[in-house]
Design an enzyme around this catalytic site. Sequence first.
Site, PDB file in Angstrom:
ATOM      1  N   ASN A 391       9.962   8.597  -3.300  1.00 29.66           N
ATOM      2  CA  ASN A 391      11.057   9.250  -3.459  1.00 29.66           C
ATOM      3  C   ASN A 391      12.308   8.359  -3.778  1.00 29.66           C
ATOM      4  O   ASN A 391      12.885   8.642  -4.904  1.00 29.66           O
ATOM      5  CB  ASN A 391      11.547  10.017  -2.154  1.00 29.66           C
ATOM      6  CG  ASN A 391      12.802  11.269  -2.266  1.00 29.66           C
ATOM      7  OD1 ASN A 391      13.605  11.149  -3.057  1.00 29.66           O
ATOM      8  ND2 ASN A 391      12.430  12.268  -1.704  1.00 29.66           N
ATOM      9  N   ASP A 392      12.671   7.646  -2.878  1.00 29.53           N
ATOM     10  CA  ASP A 392      14.122   6.844  -3.075  1.00 29.53           C
ATOM     11  C   ASP A 392      13.863   5.892  -4.388  1.00 29.53           C
ATOM     12  O   ASP A 392      14.824   5.515  -5.238  1.00 29.53           O
ATOM     13  CB  ASP A 392      14.367   5.529  -2.036  1.00 29.53           C
ATOM     14  CG  ASP A 392      14.571   6.609  -0.630  1.00 29.53           C
ATOM     15  OD1 ASP A 392      15.348   7.648  -0.784  1.00 29.53           O
ATOM     16  OD2 ASP A 392      14.244   5.927   0.247  1.00 29.53           O
ATOM     17  N   VAL A 393      12.704   5.497  -4.675  1.00 29.92           N
ATOM     18  CA  VAL A 393      12.508   4.385  -5.971  1.00 29.92           C
ATOM     19  C   VAL A 393      12.604   5.010  -7.267  1.00 29.92           C
ATOM     20  O   VAL A 393      12.609   4.680  -8.463  1.00 29.92           O
ATOM     21  CB  VAL A 393      11.004   3.671  -5.910  1.00 29.92           C
ATOM     22  CG1 VAL A 393      11.191   2.791  -4.599  1.00 29.92           C
ATOM     23  CG2 VAL A 393      10.004   4.603  -5.725  1.00 29.92           C
ATOM     24  N   ALA A 432      15.446   6.351   2.716  1.00 28.51           N
ATOM     25  CA  ALA A 432      16.969   6.272   2.655  1.00 28.51           C
ATOM     26  C   ALA A 432      17.853   7.543   2.824  1.00 28.51           C
ATOM     27  O   ALA A 432      18.880   7.400   3.154  1.00 28.51           O
ATOM     28  CB  ALA A 432      17.399   6.084   1.159  1.00 28.51           C
TER      29      ALA A 432
END
Length: 465
Positions: A391-393, A432
Site C-alpha cells: 500500500n504505502d510503497v 503508515a
Amino acid sequence: MTTTIPVWVQLAYLAAAVCFILALKGLSSPKTARRGNLLGAVAAAGATVVVFFQDPDGMDHVPLILVAIAIGTAAGFIGAYKVQMTQMPQLVALFNGVGGGAAALVALLELHEILENGDESTAIIKIATVFTIFVGAVSFAGSAITFAKLQELMTTRPVVFPGLPIAFGGSFVAAIAIAIVIVNDPNILLGVLLGILGLAIGVLLVLPVGGADVPIVISLLNAFTGLSVAAGGYVLGNTLLLVAGTLVGASGTILTLLMARAMGRSVANTMFGALKGGSTLGAGVASDRPVKSANPEDVAIMLNYAEKIIIVPGYGLAVAQAQHSLRELVEVLQERGIEVDYAIHPVAGRMPGHMNVLLAEAQVPYEQLIEMDEINSEFKNTDVVLVVGANDVVNPAAKTTPGAPIYGMPILNADEAHQVVFMKRSMRPGFAGIENELLFDPKTTLLFGDAKDTMGKLLNAVKAL
C-alpha cells in the site's frame, strides 16, 4: 595482564575474519546470500571452537559454558526453524537485542576485572568498556521495544508523552557524566547504573517510532550492537570480535542511511519526527468511499490479455503466505508470452530485504526481482500492475501531499501504469495508516479477500482461459 596468543590461534582468527568479510559480500546479492550466510555461520562456529583449545588450562567453568552453548544453540535452531516469514523481523530484532545485551554484560564483568587488577587498565580500555555497557544496553532495550511493536504486544503507533524529550536528554546527559566518572574512578555500581540508563534510553529512543520507520530502527539497532561488540573485542583483546563487530556496525550504519534515503527522510527525522508532531503512522481508519472492485475471473481476463505486467509485493503477501501461488501465476502468464517482473521497494515489508527473502523462498528467479530505481521508468509502459499486499510503497501521497506522513518517500510509480489491480483484504490503510488515493483512481480495480485464497482463485481463472 596480557596473554600471548599462539600463532595457530591468530591464523584461525584471521581465517574466520576473512570468512566474515566474504560472508558480508555474499549477503549483498540475493543469488549468493544463502551461501554467504552459511559461510559466516561456519566461521563463527569454528572461532568458538578455537577458544576452547587456545588456553585449556586458563578456562574456568567449562561445563557451565557448554550448557549455555547447548541451550542457546537449541533455542536459536528451534526459533529460526519454526518462525513464520511474517515474524522474521521480530526474530532479527530478538537476535540483535541478545547480542547487544551480551556485550553489555561482558563489559560489566570486565569492569569488575579492572577493579580487581588494581585499576591498571589504560584510559582507552576504560572508555571502550563504558561504551560497550551503554551502547549494548541501548541496543538490547531498543530491540525489545521493536520486537513488542512488531509482535503487536504494544501499540505500533508512536508513543509520545510531554516529558519524553526531557527524560531522554536528561538520561543521556546523566549517562555521559557517569561514564566520565567510571573512566576516572572505576566503580561496578556506577557501571550497573550506566547499564540501567542505557536500557531507559533504548526504550525512550524507540517509543516515538512507528509505522514504516520500523525497518530503519532494526537496521540502526543492528549497527549499535555491532559497535558494542567491536568495543568489547577491544576490551577483551580479541581481534576477531573487533573485526566482526566493526563489519556489523559499518554495514548496519550504511544500510540505515540507505533505508532512510529510501524513505526520503534523514535518520534524525525518522527517529525523532514524532516529537515534532510528524510520524509515519496516520489515523489508520478504513475508508468507506466507493471503489471499483472485480472478481478473480475479471482480473484474470485483464492479466491474460496484457503484454507487460509488474507485480508489487508487500507485507500482506507475507502474512497470507501466498508467494508460492503468486510464483505459479507468474509462470503461467510467462508461458503465454507475457512479460512479468517483480518491483521491489527498499522498505516493503517489515525489515530490509523482506520481499527478496520471501520471494526467494518461493523459488522466484532472482533476475525477476527488480529494484525500485531500475523499474520505475517501466511503469508507464506497463499494461497491468498487480499490487499484492502492498500500500504505502505505491501511495501517490508521497509525491503529491505535503504534510502526509510519508511525503518525500520515493515510491514505485504504479500510478503511471495503464491499469492497476489491488489485492486487499479490506479497505484498511497500510502500515503508515493513511489513505491511498490510487485506490479510488478510475483505472484501479480492487480484488478483495485473503491473498492466498484469492490468489488461488485467480490462478485457476487464468488457467481456465
